[in-house]
Design an enzyme around this catalytic site. Sequence first.
Site, PDB file in Angstrom:
ATOM      1  N   TYR A  59       0.817  -1.218   0.000  1.00  0.00           N
ATOM      2  CA  TYR A  59       0.000   0.000   0.000  1.00  0.00           C
ATOM      3  C   TYR A  59       0.851   1.267   0.000  1.00  0.00           C
ATOM      4  O   TYR A  59       0.448   2.295  -0.544  1.00  0.00           O
ATOM      5  CB  TYR A  59      -1.022  -0.020   1.148  1.00  0.00           C
ATOM      6  CG  TYR A  59      -2.184  -0.905   0.773  1.00  0.00           C
ATOM      7  CD1 TYR A  59      -3.194  -0.433  -0.062  1.00  0.00           C
ATOM      8  CD2 TYR A  59      -2.229  -2.237   1.171  1.00  0.00           C
ATOM      9  CE1 TYR A  59      -4.233  -1.258  -0.472  1.00  0.00           C
ATOM     10  CE2 TYR A  59      -3.264  -3.072   0.773  1.00  0.00           C
ATOM     11  CZ  TYR A  59      -4.265  -2.577  -0.053  1.00  0.00           C
ATOM     12  OH  TYR A  59      -5.278  -3.392  -0.473  1.00  0.00           O
ATOM     13  N   CYS A 109      -6.073   3.857  20.676  1.00  0.00           N
ATOM     14  CA  CYS A 109      -6.134   2.664  21.539  1.00  0.00           C
ATOM     15  C   CYS A 109      -4.729   2.170  21.921  1.00  0.00           C
ATOM     16  O   CYS A 109      -4.594   1.301  22.777  1.00  0.00           O
ATOM     17  CB  CYS A 109      -6.927   1.552  20.867  1.00  0.00           C
ATOM     18  SG  CYS A 109      -6.113   0.797  19.448  1.00  0.00           S
ATOM     19  N   CYS A 141      -9.436  -0.535  16.635  1.00  0.00           N
ATOM     20  CA  CYS A 141     -10.545   0.308  17.096  1.00  0.00           C
ATOM     21  C   CYS A 141     -11.131   1.110  15.930  1.00  0.00           C
ATOM     22  O   CYS A 141     -10.810   0.865  14.779  1.00  0.00           O
ATOM     23  CB  CYS A 141     -10.105   1.204  18.252  1.00  0.00           C
ATOM     24  SG  CYS A 141      -9.128   2.658  17.779  1.00  0.00           S
ATOM     25  N   CYS A 149      -7.443   2.306  12.138  1.00  0.00           N
ATOM     26  CA  CYS A 149      -6.825   1.407  13.110  1.00  0.00           C
ATOM     27  C   CYS A 149      -7.359   0.005  12.831  1.00  0.00           C
ATOM     28  O   CYS A 149      -8.532  -0.164  12.522  1.00  0.00           O
ATOM     29  CB  CYS A 149      -7.187   1.856  14.519  1.00  0.00           C
ATOM     30  SG  CYS A 149      -6.643   0.682  15.781  1.00  0.00           S
ATOM     31  N   CYS A 175      -1.844   2.816  16.608  1.00  0.00           N
ATOM     32  CA  CYS A 175      -2.946   3.766  16.771  1.00  0.00           C
ATOM     33  C   CYS A 175      -2.714   4.696  17.969  1.00  0.00           C
ATOM     34  O   CYS A 175      -2.488   4.223  19.083  1.00  0.00           O
ATOM     35  CB  CYS A 175      -4.228   2.964  16.963  1.00  0.00           C
ATOM     36  SG  CYS A 175      -5.667   3.935  17.368  1.00  0.00           S
ATOM     37  N   HIS A 217     -14.831   1.641  -2.008  1.00  0.00           N
ATOM     38  CA  HIS A 217     -13.755   0.847  -1.402  1.00  0.00           C
ATOM     39  C   HIS A 217     -12.766   1.685  -0.589  1.00  0.00           C
ATOM     40  O   HIS A 217     -11.640   1.265  -0.359  1.00  0.00           O
ATOM     41  CB  HIS A 217     -13.006   0.063  -2.500  1.00  0.00           C
ATOM     42  CG  HIS A 217     -13.877  -0.949  -3.208  1.00  0.00           C
ATOM     43  ND1 HIS A 217     -13.478  -1.613  -4.343  1.00  0.00           N
ATOM     44  CD2 HIS A 217     -15.127  -1.408  -2.921  1.00  0.00           C
ATOM     45  CE1 HIS A 217     -14.446  -2.439  -4.726  1.00  0.00           C
ATOM     46  NE2 HIS A 217     -15.456  -2.320  -3.887  1.00  0.00           N
ATOM     47  N   ARG A 228       1.497   1.770  -3.531  1.00  0.00           N
ATOM     48  CA  ARG A 228       0.323   2.298  -4.233  1.00  0.00           C
ATOM     49  C   ARG A 228       0.062   3.765  -3.887  1.00  0.00           C
ATOM     50  O   ARG A 228      -0.352   4.554  -4.739  1.00  0.00           O
ATOM     51  CB  ARG A 228      -0.909   1.437  -3.916  1.00  0.00           C
ATOM     52  CG  ARG A 228      -0.786   0.063  -4.549  1.00  0.00           C
ATOM     53  CD  ARG A 228      -2.009  -0.771  -4.343  1.00  0.00           C
ATOM     54  NE  ARG A 228      -3.192  -0.165  -4.940  1.00  0.00           N
ATOM     55  CZ  ARG A 228      -4.421  -0.607  -4.730  1.00  0.00           C
ATOM     56  NH1 ARG A 228      -4.620  -1.648  -3.942  1.00  0.00           N
ATOM     57  NH2 ARG A 228      -5.454  -0.017  -5.294  1.00  0.00           N
TER      58      ARG A 228
HETATM   59  N1  APR Z   1      -9.638   2.753 -20.307  1.00  0.00           N
HETATM   60  C1  APR Z   1     -10.771   2.046 -20.020  1.00  0.00           C
HETATM   61  N2  APR Z   1     -10.756   0.814 -19.497  1.00  0.00           N
HETATM   62  C2  APR Z   1      -9.561   0.261 -19.249  1.00  0.00           C
HETATM   63  C3  APR Z   1      -8.332   0.919 -19.509  1.00  0.00           C
HETATM   64  C4  APR Z   1      -8.401   2.219 -20.068  1.00  0.00           C
HETATM   65  N3  APR Z   1      -7.310   2.929 -20.369  1.00  0.00           N
HETATM   66  N4  APR Z   1      -7.313   0.099 -19.159  1.00  0.00           N
HETATM   67  C5  APR Z   1      -7.881  -1.021 -18.691  1.00  0.00           C
HETATM   68  N5  APR Z   1      -9.233  -0.934 -18.743  1.00  0.00           N
HETATM   69  C6  APR Z   1     -10.258  -1.890 -18.297  1.00  0.00           C
HETATM   70  C7  APR Z   1      -9.903  -3.341 -18.467  1.00  0.00           C
HETATM   71  O1  APR Z   1     -10.300  -3.762 -19.753  1.00  0.00           O
HETATM   72  C8  APR Z   1     -10.718  -4.000 -17.349  1.00  0.00           C
HETATM   73  O2  APR Z   1     -12.002  -4.335 -17.822  1.00  0.00           O
HETATM   74  O3  APR Z   1     -10.415  -1.699 -16.911  1.00  0.00           O
HETATM   75  C9  APR Z   1     -10.871  -2.891 -16.309  1.00  0.00           C
HETATM   76  C10 APR Z   1     -10.065  -3.107 -15.034  1.00  0.00           C
HETATM   77  O4  APR Z   1     -10.617  -4.172 -14.328  1.00  0.00           O
HETATM   78  P1  APR Z   1     -10.013  -4.695 -12.952  1.00  0.00           P
HETATM   79  O5  APR Z   1      -8.536  -4.778 -13.045  1.00  0.00           O
HETATM   80  O6  APR Z   1     -10.768  -5.931 -12.608  1.00  0.00           O
HETATM   81  O7  APR Z   1     -10.348  -3.543 -11.916  1.00  0.00           O
HETATM   82  P2  APR Z   1     -11.680  -3.230 -11.130  1.00  0.00           P
HETATM   83  O8  APR Z   1     -12.887  -3.680 -11.866  1.00  0.00           O
HETATM   84  O9  APR Z   1     -11.613  -1.792 -10.735  1.00  0.00           O
HETATM   85  O10 APR Z   1     -11.504  -4.108  -9.834  1.00  0.00           O
HETATM   86  C11 APR Z   1     -12.493  -4.011  -8.833  1.00  0.00           C
HETATM   87  O11 APR Z   1     -11.279  -5.430  -7.343  1.00  0.00           O
HETATM   88  O12 APR Z   1      -9.182  -5.919  -6.529  1.00  0.00           O
HETATM   89  C12 APR Z   1     -10.408  -5.369  -6.224  1.00  0.00           C
HETATM   90  O13 APR Z   1     -11.023  -3.747  -4.651  1.00  0.00           O
HETATM   91  C13 APR Z   1     -10.290  -3.915  -5.834  1.00  0.00           C
HETATM   92  O14 APR Z   1     -11.552  -1.997  -6.524  1.00  0.00           O
HETATM   93  C14 APR Z   1     -10.947  -3.186  -6.975  1.00  0.00           C
HETATM   94  C15 APR Z   1     -11.955  -4.199  -7.456  1.00  0.00           C
HETATM   95 ZN    ZN Z   2      -6.990   2.000  17.667  1.00  0.00          ZN
END
Ligand code: APR
Ligand code: ZN
Length: 333
Positions: free
Chosen positions: A98, A223, A163, A160, A220, A152, A101
Amino acid sequence: MLLAQKHILNFNIRISHRRLSTTAHMANRRAPSSDVSKFHEVLTSSKRIMALCGAGLSAASGLGTFRGAGGMWRNHRATSLATPEAFEKDPGLVWLFYSYRRHKALQAKPNAGHYALTELSKKLPDFITLTQNVDGLSQRAEHPREQLKLLHGSVFDIKCFSCDRIELNNYDDPFHPLLAIESEEDDRLVPAENTVRATAAYMDPNVNTTTINPDDLPHCPKCKTGLLRPGVVWFGEALPEDTLGEIDEWIKQDKIDLILVIGTTATVWPAAGYVEEAKRKGARVAVINMDGLDGELGAASNLRNGDFLFQGDAAKILPEILKPVIGELKIAS
Ligand code: APR
Ligand code: ZN
């Protein structure tokens, strides 16, 4: 039981849902249109519009999606790190993921797709956007906050693990000195270079995957005992109740004219269920997606005559198809 399960992040409910809907609608299924001028007619006559966004919306900003090639981080499947169990087993490993990310999201800039949705929100106060993205890019594109529903959570919220404490909008990078982003050779990860060994280490509860001692990770301030964690919804966790309540309230108010399904495979529930829900309220569906209706998206959204599919980059397509309402998009560079 079923009611509670409805709000939990999962891959499972789609299974029964898909079996029910695919066969039932097969006979009526037609190829969706990609005619922009026809879409413009639908758009300009629509009053209540909903968007459901996923990782593809941020792809043009340089952020990886989950189910494509970008779904791996250092030999780990991104989705396998997005669970409370993974965090319990190895909080250092999950935090490094994370932290990476957060860092990538801060380096990235919102793209024309985010800005187009911002403009549409400003023009249509009754338009709401549901996003599965946790990268903060819609917020940075100044998407009106009350029209943006974060299904999400956000990597920039810090919660935390024990808590109820939550801190919103923490943009520290790194969040903690131990979590600074290093080069590929990262000696906090063992063994990072070998998939088989890394996977084996991850599966074996007696083998650590990081050299980070959980005691050294930030705790945290409320807590004192709980570890801090990113404020995102992990698999098996409930989506934010207040956000779901706001969405239900909006859906209840009236019929829905149009749902834009943008850059998502629509495989993760309950988010994917909003496509069906909008359709039940009369909405036409417009999918904007790089890979078209392959696999799950085709089954989940089940497009009919009068629906649309625009295949390609959302950052290019959204400004184009929304133009009659938002005008020419101007982005300050
Ligand atoms: N423009 C439009 N669509 C795109 C592009 C782009 N430039 N690049 C990729 N895609 C499309 C792909 O074709 C695919 O269908 O985006 C989609 C991405 O799908 P996922 O990777 O499955 O992502 P998502 O649907 O957001 O995942 C949902 O899964 O891992 C969990 O919580 C996490 O929020 C996430 C959830
Ligand atoms: Zn806490």
